[in-house]
Motif scaffolding. Sequence first.
Motif, PDB file in Angstrom:
ATOM      1  N   ARG A  83       0.831  -1.198   0.000  1.00  0.00           N
ATOM      2  CA  ARG A  83       0.000   0.000   0.000  1.00  0.00           C
ATOM      3  C   ARG A  83       0.868   1.251   0.000  1.00  0.00           C
ATOM      4  O   ARG A  83       1.892   1.312   0.667  1.00  0.00           O
ATOM      5  N   VAL A  84       0.413   2.266  -0.685  1.00  0.00           N
ATOM      6  CA  VAL A  84       1.096   3.555  -0.686  1.00  0.00           C
ATOM      7  C   VAL A  84       0.511   4.461   0.385  1.00  0.00           C
ATOM      8  O   VAL A  84       1.208   5.195   1.066  1.00  0.00           O
ATOM      9  N   ALA A  85      -0.802   4.382   0.564  1.00  0.00           N
ATOM     10  CA  ALA A  85      -1.473   5.267   1.514  1.00  0.00           C
ATOM     11  C   ALA A  85      -0.932   5.070   2.912  1.00  0.00           C
ATOM     12  O   ALA A  85      -0.797   3.956   3.394  1.00  0.00           O
ATOM     13  N   GLY A  86      -0.598   6.173   3.565  1.00  0.00           N
ATOM     14  CA  GLY A  86      -0.168   6.101   4.958  1.00  0.00           C
ATOM     15  C   GLY A  86       1.317   5.931   5.140  1.00  0.00           C
ATOM     16  O   GLY A  86       1.827   6.092   6.230  1.00  0.00           O
ATOM     17  N   LEU A  87       2.051   5.629   4.042  1.00  0.00           N
ATOM     18  CA  LEU A  87       3.495   5.474   4.188  1.00  0.00           C
ATOM     19  C   LEU A  87       4.157   6.841   4.211  1.00  0.00           C
ATOM     20  O   LEU A  87       3.798   7.732   3.456  1.00  0.00           O
ATOM     21  N   ARG A  88       5.132   7.030   5.069  1.00  0.00           N
ATOM     22  CA  ARG A  88       5.839   8.297   5.170  1.00  0.00           C
ATOM     23  C   ARG A  88       7.054   8.261   4.277  1.00  0.00           C
ATOM     24  O   ARG A  88       7.698   7.224   4.131  1.00  0.00           O
ATOM     25  N   PRO A  89       7.438   9.381   3.665  1.00  0.00           N
ATOM     26  CA  PRO A  89       8.664   9.399   2.878  1.00  0.00           C
ATOM     27  C   PRO A  89       9.862   9.111   3.765  1.00  0.00           C
ATOM     28  O   PRO A  89       9.887   9.481   4.940  1.00  0.00           O
ATOM     29  N   ALA A  90      10.807   8.395   3.213  1.00  0.00           N
ATOM     30  CA  ALA A  90      11.965   8.002   4.011  1.00  0.00           C
ATOM     31  C   ALA A  90      12.782   9.228   4.387  1.00  0.00           C
ATOM     32  O   ALA A  90      13.147  10.029   3.524  1.00  0.00           O
ATOM     33  N   PRO A  91      13.059   9.447   5.673  1.00  0.00           N
ATOM     34  CA  PRO A  91      13.872  10.580   6.090  1.00  0.00           C
ATOM     35  C   PRO A  91      15.329  10.342   5.739  1.00  0.00           C
ATOM     36  O   PRO A  91      15.719   9.236   5.360  1.00  0.00           O
ATOM     37  N   PRO A  92      16.163  11.350   5.866  1.00  0.00           N
ATOM     38  CA  PRO A  92      17.587  11.189   5.554  1.00  0.00           C
ATOM     39  C   PRO A  92      18.207  10.113   6.420  1.00  0.00           C
ATOM     40  O   PRO A  92      17.776   9.865   7.536  1.00  0.00           O
ATOM     41  N   ARG A  93      19.242   9.511   5.929  1.00  0.00           N
ATOM     42  CA  ARG A  93      19.935   8.453   6.662  1.00  0.00           C
ATOM     43  C   ARG A  93      20.408   9.005   7.999  1.00  0.00           C
ATOM     44  O   ARG A  93      20.921  10.106   8.101  1.00  0.00           O
ATOM     45  N   GLY A  94      20.191   8.197   9.019  1.00  0.00           N
ATOM     46  CA  GLY A  94      20.564   8.617  10.354  1.00  0.00           C
ATOM     47  C   GLY A  94      19.384   9.089  11.175  1.00  0.00           C
ATOM     48  O   GLY A  94      19.406   9.061  12.386  1.00  0.00           O
ATOM     49  N   PHE A 211      11.152  -8.801  16.476  1.00  0.00           N
ATOM     50  CA  PHE A 211      12.416  -8.331  17.038  1.00  0.00           C
ATOM     51  C   PHE A 211      13.570  -8.676  16.097  1.00  0.00           C
ATOM     52  O   PHE A 211      14.427  -7.830  15.807  1.00  0.00           O
ATOM     53  N   MET A 212      13.600  -9.921  15.625  1.00  0.00           N
ATOM     54  CA  MET A 212      14.681 -10.346  14.732  1.00  0.00           C
ATOM     55  C   MET A 212      14.684  -9.521  13.457  1.00  0.00           C
ATOM     56  O   MET A 212      15.731  -9.050  13.006  1.00  0.00           O
ATOM     57  N   TYR A 213      13.500  -9.330  12.870  1.00  0.00           N
ATOM     58  CA  TYR A 213      13.450  -8.597  11.609  1.00  0.00           C
ATOM     59  C   TYR A 213      13.885  -7.150  11.819  1.00  0.00           C
ATOM     60  O   TYR A 213      14.634  -6.597  11.014  1.00  0.00           O
ATOM     61  N   GLY A 214      13.416  -6.523  12.905  1.00  0.00           N
ATOM     62  CA  GLY A 214      13.796  -5.137  13.161  1.00  0.00           C
ATOM     63  C   GLY A 214      15.297  -4.985  13.325  1.00  0.00           C
ATOM     64  O   GLY A 214      15.893  -4.039  12.808  1.00  0.00           O
ATOM     65  N   PHE A 215      15.925  -5.931  14.034  1.00  0.00           N
ATOM     66  CA  PHE A 215      17.359  -5.846  14.250  1.00  0.00           C
ATOM     67  C   PHE A 215      18.125  -6.067  12.946  1.00  0.00           C
ATOM     68  O   PHE A 215      19.042  -5.300  12.611  1.00  0.00           O
ATOM     69  N   VAL A 216      17.746  -7.096  12.185  1.00  0.00           N
ATOM     70  CA  VAL A 216      18.442  -7.374  10.921  1.00  0.00           C
ATOM     71  C   VAL A 216      18.271  -6.213   9.955  1.00  0.00           C
ATOM     72  O   VAL A 216      19.219  -5.799   9.270  1.00  0.00           O
ATOM     73  N   ALA A 217      17.061  -5.654   9.873  1.00  0.00           N
ATOM     74  CA  ALA A 217      16.819  -4.520   8.973  1.00  0.00           C
ATOM     75  C   ALA A 217      17.654  -3.317   9.381  1.00  0.00           C
ATOM     76  O   ALA A 217      18.173  -2.586   8.530  1.00  0.00           O
ATOM     77  N   SER A 218      17.821  -3.107  10.692  1.00  0.00           N
ATOM     78  CA  SER A 218      18.627  -1.966  11.140  1.00  0.00           C
ATOM     79  C   SER A 218      20.101  -2.167  10.794  1.00  0.00           C
ATOM     80  O   SER A 218      20.809  -1.204  10.489  1.00  0.00           O
ATOM     81  N   LEU A 219      20.570  -3.415  10.816  1.00  0.00           N
ATOM     82  CA  LEU A 219      21.950  -3.681  10.405  1.00  0.00           C
ATOM     83  C   LEU A 219      22.144  -3.379   8.930  1.00  0.00           C
ATOM     84  O   LEU A 219      23.136  -2.756   8.528  1.00  0.00           O
ATOM     85  N   LYS A 220      21.183  -3.803   8.112  1.00  0.00           N
ATOM     86  CA  LYS A 220      21.295  -3.556   6.675  1.00  0.00           C
ATOM     87  C   LYS A 220      21.247  -2.071   6.354  1.00  0.00           C
ATOM     88  O   LYS A 220      21.912  -1.593   5.441  1.00  0.00           O
ATOM     89  N   ALA A 221      20.426  -1.335   7.116  1.00  0.00           N
ATOM     90  CA  ALA A 221      20.281   0.104   6.872  1.00  0.00           C
ATOM     91  C   ALA A 221      21.331   0.928   7.609  1.00  0.00           C
ATOM     92  O   ALA A 221      21.313   2.157   7.542  1.00  0.00           O
ATOM     93  N   GLN A 222      22.233   0.245   8.330  1.00  0.00           N
ATOM     94  CA  GLN A 222      23.275   0.907   9.119  1.00  0.00           C
ATOM     95  C   GLN A 222      22.664   1.855  10.154  1.00  0.00           C
ATOM     96  O   GLN A 222      23.148   2.970  10.360  1.00  0.00           O
TER      97      GLN A 222
END
Length: 477
Positions: A83-94, A211-222
């Motif tokens: 879905r596109v509705a409700g998604l926020r634009p990605a903020p700058p890295r960090g 929890f696992m997905y959030g942690f792995v995704a944060s590693l990939k996104a630095q």
Amino acid sequence: MDGAAAAPVWERVQRRLRAELGEDVYASWFRCLELAGFAPPVVTLSVPTKFLRNWIQQHYLEKILAHFARENEAIARIAVVVRVAGLRPAPPRGERPAEALRPAAEPAAQPARASETAPRAEMHAPESDGQMGSPLDKRLALTSFQVGRSNIMAHAAAMQVVQARANELPVFNPLFIHAAVGLGKTHLLQGAAQAVEATGRRVLYLTAERFMYGFVASLKAQTAIAFKETLRGIDVLVIDDAQFLAGPKVQQEFCHTLNALIDAGKQVIVAADRAPSDLEGLEERVQSRLAGGLVVEIGALDEALRIKILESRIQVAKAHLPGFEVPPDVVAHVARMITTNGRDLEGAVNRLLAHATLTGGALDIAAAEEAIRDLVRHREPRRVKIEDIQRLVANHYNVTRADILSSRRTATVVRPRQIAMFLAKSLTLRSLPEIGRRFGGRDHTTVLHAVRKIEGMLSTDQELAGEIDHLKRMLQE
């Protein structure tokens, strides 16, 4: 087909998916699934994240297609889109991690639409690129949790967490609750999380998978540092299904999170299907940390509690059908027939409701037996733990459990040890290396030798065969 005509089809598909997969699986993966288009041969469904889309495509697409095909044979393909509705634009890295995993006290900007047939679980943590708190279902409130002998201690411990004042050091930390499937641990955890949230404290409810997905995704996104800071900035962390925590890095981060929160005086509640010492997939330091607080088991539902659960579900059903009545003798009979778990009891009420709605006949015991016949099954032998085997064998042969785990090789110890290994292989699903580790860190070849030794003796030693049969019966009762 227009939206109004497609909606009933989608509702029936949802009901069948819930019945087939169970409430926990449905709540984890299908609460946010919405019908976006219905134009046979293609049905389009939408989800809020790419992660959810990929998971459903990999694991559940064929099931969904089969249920739609039952409604309309022309349907040949299911498309799942984000879905596109409700998604926020990605903020700058960090800056992104601040949105990645927000505590439950901050409501989602655009909550999911409510289903017409049942209230949809509210999203108590907003989503950002697939990272979010797990949904809290308003139906799973503490006020609707039925208390009996088997769960009174777990309920009391949860209530102590709820009633604690802000900035008050937790009494039991972590609080670890374990139970077999369908005995109410998720209901208790979600109810406690919602009650804590109502006091104004910041609470985050997560399944182990989230929890696992959030942690792995944060590693990939630095963005791992911000992920850690977000978790450590809450007052109460609730983790469900801890038995699914996998991978050394994930477990290391989970352990660091536990230590940081507990050291800071924040409350942690964890649930799993086994006690910490039985979670072989977890590292020893994680097991030790979880066992360091209060460990409470929710036992099997006794008959009095099953009656209370049935009566509670019947009252809920009356909201949909005010004239729905189940005589007390029928309620008692259903409680005696269905002894497994709360989900089967809920299914029984649904079947009784369907009988009353569709046939209009009286609900007597005979009608109830017909309605619930697919739910009645022979009680399965209880799950046997290796520790139980070791203790029982040690008592039977007048040695200690420490003797069985030791390196002693006297005949009075070796035979009980081999019998215990044989029973562990026969009555549990543990692998030979796992059994060896639980018997003092022995090699799997030692276990294999013991199993073959006892198997060879059983055919010629009738006394030994009788003893092992007796031990098996005692372990499975």
